[in-house]
Design an enzyme around this catalytic site. Structure first.
Site, PDB file in Angstrom:
ATOM      1  CG  HIS A  39      -0.470   0.050   2.484  1.00 31.92           C
ATOM      2  ND1 HIS A  39       0.160   1.208   3.170  1.00 31.92           N
ATOM      3  CD2 HIS A  39       0.032  -0.996   3.337  1.00 31.92           C
ATOM      4  CE1 HIS A  39       0.419   1.030   4.403  1.00 31.92           C
ATOM      5  NE2 HIS A  39       0.672  -0.267   4.342  1.00 31.92           N
TER       6      HIS A  39
ATOM      7  CG  ASP B 252      -2.726   3.964   3.039  1.00 19.15           C
ATOM      8  OD1 ASP B 252      -2.124   3.074   2.659  1.00 19.15           O
ATOM      9  OD2 ASP B 252      -3.599   4.110   3.790  1.00 19.15           O
TER      10      ASP B 252
ATOM     11  CG  ASP C  11       3.350   0.336   7.515  1.00 25.42           C
ATOM     12  OD1 ASP C  11       3.105  -0.142   6.458  1.00 25.42           O
ATOM     13  OD2 ASP C  11       2.472   0.398   8.558  1.00 25.42           O
TER      14      ASP C  11
ATOM     15  CD  GLU D 195      -0.954   2.000   7.344  1.00 24.33           C
ATOM     16  OE1 GLU D 195      -1.534   1.535   8.542  1.00 24.33           O
ATOM     17  OE2 GLU D 195       0.671   1.761   7.390  1.00 24.33           O
TER      18      GLU D 195
END
Length: 178
Positions: A55, A57, A90, A125
C-alpha cells in the site's frame, strides 16, 4: 489519504522500466489502486502466478506528535545512513524494494514464464474500504488469481508465513452401524 504524488512517482518508475500492463482502479479521488503485471503468461497460467501486495498510504501524524519528531515527519530526511520519516518502513521501503525487483528483472533480462502481479493499494492504513476491500467487492481480486502472495508490510519486522490449503484423508471404521 491522498496518494497521488506517490502513485505518480511509482507509475513513472514502472513506465521507465518498460512495464506497461497497469490497470488503475480509483474509487475515491487521490486514492488510486493499481494492478501491475509482467511476465510471459496470463492469469491462471500453468507456469505460475506470483502476487506481491503493498500500500502507498501512511498513518497520519497528529499535530500533537509533530514536536516529538527529530525531523519533520514527512521530510524523508536522510540522517547518516538512515531514512527518517513517517512511512519510511511502512511502506515506502517495501515500495522501493518492489520497484528494485522490477528493475532487476529488466536489467538482468529475466524471463518470467508465468505472471508477476503487483497489487498496489492506496487505502492500507485506514480500513482498506477504498483499496483491497473495494477491489474484492467488485471481483477484481478474484479475477487476478495467483498461486502465492507476498504482502510486503513491515509491521513489527517479522516474517509471517501463512497457508490456506486443504488436506485429504481417508477414515476406515470397523463395526456395526447404530
Amino acid at each position: 489519504g491522498d496518494c497521488s504524488e506517490v502513485a505518480e512517482r511509482i507509475l513513472g518508475e514502472l513506465k521507465s522500466l518498460g512495464v506497461d500492463r497497469i490497470e488503475t482502479h480509483e474509487f475515491v479521488s487521490g486514492q488510486p489502486n493499481f494492478i501491475i503485471q509482467t511476465g510471459e503468461g496470463g492469469t491462471g497460467d500453468a507456469d505460475g502466478h506470483f502476487v506481491i501486495g503493498g500500500h502507498m498510504d501512511t498513518v497520519p501524524v497528529h499535530p500533537d506528535e509533530v514536536e516529538a519528531w527529530e525531523v519533520p515527519p514527512f521530510s524523508g530526511e536522510i540522517k547518516g545512513d538512515e531514512l527518517w520519516g513517517r512511512g519510511a518502513a511502512d511502506m515506502k521501503g517495501a515500495l522501493a524494494s518492489t520497484l528494485g525487483a522490477f528493475k532487476a528483472i529488466r536489467d538482468e533480462k529475466i524471463k518470467i514464464p508465468g505472471t508477476l502481479t503487483w497489487v498496489l493499494l492506496s487505502d492500507g492504513e485506514h480500513g482498506d474500504q477504498n483499496g483491497g476491500a473495494a477491489l474484492a467487492e467488485r471481483g477484481i481480486l478474484k479475477n487476478i488469481g495467483g498461486d502465492m502472495v507476498l504482502y510486503t508490510e513491515s509491521t513489527s519486522n517479522n516474517i509471517i508465513r501463512s497457508f490456506k490449503g486443504r488436506i485429504f484423508f481417508e477414515v476406515k471404521v470397523r463395526g456395526r452401524s447404530v
